[in-house]
Design a protein around this motif. Structure first.
Motif, mmCIF file in Angstrom:
data_model
loop_
_atom_site.group_PDB
_atom_site.id
_atom_site.type_symbol
_atom_site.label_atom_id
_atom_site.label_comp_id
_atom_site.label_asym_id
_atom_site.label_seq_id
_atom_site.Cartn_x
_atom_site.Cartn_y
_atom_site.Cartn_z
ATOM 1 N N GLU A 98 16.844 30.015 -5.016
ATOM 2 C CA GLU A 98 15.584 29.456 -4.713
ATOM 3 C C GLU A 98 15.524 28.369 -4.008
ATOM 4 N N SER A 99 15.149 28.310 -2.902
ATOM 5 C CA SER A 99 15.011 27.022 -2.072
ATOM 6 C C SER A 99 14.065 26.099 -2.661
ATOM 7 N N GLY A 100 13.917 24.752 -2.448
ATOM 8 C CA GLY A 100 13.048 23.986 -2.919
ATOM 9 C C GLY A 100 13.692 22.536 -3.234
ATOM 10 N N TRP A 101 12.912 21.428 -3.476
ATOM 11 C CA TRP A 101 13.379 20.082 -3.411
ATOM 12 C C TRP A 101 14.113 19.973 -4.634
ATOM 13 N N ALA A 102 13.896 20.778 -5.664
ATOM 14 C CA ALA A 102 14.763 20.643 -7.129
ATOM 15 C C ALA A 102 16.287 21.419 -6.943
ATOM 16 N N ARG A 103 16.418 22.132 -5.749
ATOM 17 C CA ARG A 103 17.858 22.944 -5.772
ATOM 18 C C ARG A 103 18.982 21.910 -6.042
ATOM 19 N N LEU A 104 19.097 20.669 -5.751
ATOM 20 C CA LEU A 104 20.298 20.104 -5.780
ATOM 21 C C LEU A 104 20.356 19.608 -7.432
ATOM 22 N N PHE A 105 19.244 19.669 -8.006
ATOM 23 C CA PHE A 105 19.486 19.381 -9.445
ATOM 24 C C PHE A 105 19.334 20.605 -10.426
ATOM 25 N N GLY A 106 19.546 21.786 -9.692
ATOM 26 C CA GLY A 106 18.979 23.081 -10.658
ATOM 27 C C GLY A 106 20.460 23.467 -11.200
ATOM 28 N N SER A 107 20.511 24.741 -11.431
ATOM 29 C CA SER A 107 21.680 25.030 -12.340
ATOM 30 C C SER A 107 22.709 25.706 -11.239
ATOM 31 N N GLU A 108 22.359 25.949 -9.987
ATOM 32 C CA GLU A 108 23.349 26.281 -9.040
ATOM 33 C C GLU A 108 24.012 24.874 -8.661
ATOM 34 N N MET A 109 23.367 24.032 -8.355
ATOM 35 C CA MET A 109 23.965 22.883 -7.661
ATOM 36 C C MET A 109 24.286 21.475 -8.344
ATOM 37 N N GLY A 110 23.331 21.592 -9.413
ATOM 38 C CA GLY A 110 23.273 20.284 -10.277
ATOM 39 C C GLY A 110 24.755 19.735 -10.704
ATOM 40 N N SER A 111 25.295 20.645 -11.311
ATOM 41 C CA SER A 111 26.641 20.258 -11.992
ATOM 42 C C SER A 111 27.488 20.010 -10.946
ATOM 43 N N GLU A 112 27.217 20.340 -9.554
ATOM 44 C CA GLU A 112 28.343 20.285 -8.442
ATOM 45 C C GLU A 112 28.188 18.670 -7.984
ATOM 46 N N ILE A 113 26.922 18.118 -7.915
ATOM 47 C CA ILE A 113 26.714 16.984 -7.127
ATOM 48 C C ILE A 113 25.600 16.145 -7.690
ATOM 49 N N ALA A 114 24.936 16.380 -8.907
ATOM 50 C CA ALA A 114 23.770 15.627 -9.130
ATOM 51 C C ALA A 114 24.067 14.612 -9.889
ATOM 52 N N TRP A 115 25.363 14.399 -10.675
ATOM 53 C CA TRP A 115 25.851 13.333 -11.633
ATOM 54 C C TRP A 115 25.335 12.095 -11.182
ATOM 55 N N LEU A 116 25.533 11.353 -9.995
ATOM 56 C CA LEU A 116 24.842 9.943 -9.440
ATOM 57 C C LEU A 116 24.113 10.183 -8.331
ATOM 58 N N LEU A 117 23.244 11.212 -7.944
ATOM 59 C CA LEU A 117 22.377 11.384 -7.058
ATOM 60 C C LEU A 117 21.181 10.561 -7.385
ATOM 61 N N PRO A 118 20.453 10.386 -8.611
ATOM 62 C CA PRO A 118 19.419 9.598 -8.809
ATOM 63 C C PRO A 118 19.743 8.396 -8.513
#
Length: 620
Positions: A292-312
């Motif tokens: 699903e598209s949306g502003w939470a995609r980068l933190f979601g189950s698909e992409m979160g573990s890939e990139i969100a560790w230091l995104l905030p």
């Protein structure tokens, strides 16, 4: 000669010792690059062919310069990969030098990763100093999706290297309003287009606006320099497109991924605007079928573990840096890189979040350099302003927010290193409290607090990156993380949520010796030893047998390459020996030629089964 260094509110003059200048900096940079190389090169060949689709193209390029130039999936030049071929060029050259092996195919990506870390360090160091450069480089190196893609043979590794090189060149151009450096940046973006088409252009707003705003020269010259850089980009990325368009269609491989044998159609459609809108002719499903598209995609189950560790932390660092430099002059050398890396992150992140077409989690590796740069620049900028309560407050908030985000990500792998989550959570919260006390701490004690905050913030992504590197990865959709009990990483390749199979769409078969020997027998008497629907199917047989295999219908089996009449002519001309039975999943768009071919073969030729594989001898 002397160096001027800041210590608290005092200015300290340190003498440069001839022959020993910058030795600690060189040592720390060397350790960073050696560590990165070890992470990306360690046990690299364990993943075998990784993405067999590109490995087969590298094999073809290692055998035929004609196939290499066009990026064909086989040495006879039947059809190209569904991307522009720069990444295949690099792998093909490696195969020519070292011979065909898993290592020769994968090592260019690992070296691209080391190069990207070095360039990011160099870019950040020029504006924010050595420490900021080290933090930035380490953040990139230890981002899990980077540890995945710099050990894998998708085009993303080369793309990230080229985009980072373009950012470095832009930073150099900003120093003295240098048109030469800016033109070089444009050329890097052009070669990025030859790597992964329009995705390379997502950083253009960042590079262009940063120069337009902050370059130390008049507006007219800034615009002229940007025009020259744009011209360099068009030349660097357009020459290959022009050559392909000028070569008659019958004299070159079919352009995979297109419906009309056109690079421009591929760039603007299936690999271009179609990725944004979901209208991708020849695709096997876009939109919600890829998350699903949306502003939470980068933190979601698909992409979160890939990139969100230091995104905030990167986003807070961007806000902190812009706030602290809000009154700085237009050409301020701290705010300019913040604009560059910040716009890179925001524009690319927004595109990935909102696009409705095909998107894979590993695309997020394109965000890693921007995140690394913002973390490094933001941390050092806030540290230098630590006497300001607002700066220490934002720095503490970044560390605390990072702890919360990493704790949430670690909770998805609750059985893996269960001690890591509380260590990160409580350690980061302790670091945040100590950061708030920085104004009252001695300078030497403050350095230890800063070092502790950096280490605790990188601990979880570092562990996850090492776990990712320890797994084998294959298929079209690799994913990050440790082996999960009963999951894809347990006892075999880790291929991601969609797996490596799907009827040969996203994973390549591994035929037995009997099939490989049969395909190789008398192969020199034919242009293609075999034909099979789908590029991944063709790649598996081609890599095993070492002979050209025609990928009927291209990657998805939906390209009209060849048409039924065209294939019948190939058979009549004795150019194809075997047809390997099977089709791919249905598509709601694109050509049905591959299914028509499979039906025609089954209706007119007798089948035989060898090693569990259905084969049709087209020579009879």
């Amino acid at each position: 000669m002397a160096l001027v260094a800041e210590r608290g509110s005092d200015v300290v003059v340190a003498e440069r010792v001839p022959g020993r200048r910058f030795r600690p900096q060189r040592i720390s940079l060397t350790l960073l690059l050696l560590g990165t190389g070890a992470l990306y090169l360690w046990n690299l060949g364990a993943s075998g062919w990784a993405n067999a689709y590109y490995s087969a193209a590298a094999q073809a390029g290692g055998e035929s310069w004609w196939a290499w130039f066009f990026g064909a999936t086989d040495s006879a030049g039947g059809i190209t990969v569904d991307k522009t071929p720069a990444a295949v060029w690099v792998m093909g050259l490696s195969v020519r030098v070292f011979g065909l092996s898993s290592w020769s195919v994968l090592v260019p990506q690992a070296l691209a990763g080391v190069g990207a870390v070095w360039l990011l360090y160099a870019a950040v160091k020029r504006t924010s100093g050595h420490t900021a450069g080290l933090i930035s480089g380490a953040t990139l190196a230890l981002t899990p999706v980077a540890a995945l893609m710099f050990r894998f043979n998708n085009p993303d590794a080369l793309l990230v290297l080229l985009l980072t090189a373009a950012a470095y060149a832009t930073v150099r151009a900003l120093e003295k309003a240098s048109p030469k450096w800016l033109v070089l940046a444009g050329a890097f973006i052009g070669f990025g287009f030859l790597t992964k088409m329009l995705q390379a252009f997502l950083v253009l707003p960042a590079l262009g606006l940063a120069y337009l705003i902050a370059a130390p020269t008049g507006l007219g010259k800034r615009l002229a320099h940007l025009g020259a850089a744009l011209g360099a980009m068009v030349v660097a990325g357009g020459w290959w497109v022009l050559v392909v368009e000028l070569v008659p269609a019958g004299s070159r491989p079919y352009i995979g991924g297109s419906q009309n044998d056109s690079v421009l159609e591929l760039a603007l459609g299936y690999n271009g605007l179609g990725r944004l809108t979901g209208d991708e002719v020849g695709s096997v499903g876009g939109g919600a079928g890829w998350g699903e598209s949306g502003w939470a995609r980068l933190f979601g189950s698909e992409m979160g573990s890939e990139i969100a560790w230091l995104l905030p932390a990167a986003l807070l660092a961007l806000l902190t840096g812009l706030w602290l430099t809000r009154r700085a002059p237009r050409t301020d050398r701290t705010r300019a890189p913040l604009l560059l890396w910040g716009l890179w992150l925001v524009v690319t992140g927004a595109t990935f979040s909102l696009m409705d077409g095909i998107i894979h989690p590993y695309y997020a590796v394109a965000l890693a350099p921007a995140i690394g740069a913002l973390v490094g620049i933001g941390a050092v900028t806030a540290w230098r302003a630590r006497s300001n309560p607002a700066a220490t407050g934002l720095l503490a908030a970044a560390v605390a927010t990072t702890a919360v985000e990493q704790s949430l990500l670690l909770s998805r792998e609750s059985d893996w290193l269960p001690w890591l989550r509380p260590v990160v959570m409580f350690g980061a919260l302790a670091a945040a409290v100590l950061i708030l006390l920085l104004p009252g701490l001695p300078w030497s004690a403050g350095r230890y607090v800063a070092a502790f905050a950096v280490v605790i913030s990188l601990l979880a992504p570092a562990a996850y990156s090492v776990a990712t590197a320890a797994q084998t990865h294959s298929g079209a959709l690799p994913s990050v993380g440790p082996a999960s009990q009963g999951g894809p990483g347990q006892g075999g390749p880790r291929t991601g949520g969609r797996g490596g199979g799907m009827g040969g769409l996203l994973g390549a078969p591994t035929p037995g010796a009997e099939v490989s020997t049969l395909l190789a027998t008398d192969a020199n008497d034919y242009t293609w030893a075999a034909a099979v629907v789908g590029s991944n199917n063709a790649a598996g047989y081609q890599l095993a047998a070492g002979v050209p295999v025609f990928a009927v219908g291209g990657f998805n089996g939906t390209d009209p390459a060849p048409t039924l009449a065209g294939f019948q002519q190939l058979v009549a001309d004795h150019k194809v020996h075997w047809f390997i039975g099977g089709t791919l999943m249905n598509s709601d768009s694109g050509s049905d030629a591959s299914r028509e071919i499979a039906k025609w073969v089954a209706a007119n030729y007798e089948s035989t089964t060898v090693g569990g594989v259905t084969l049709y001898d087209l020579s009879r």
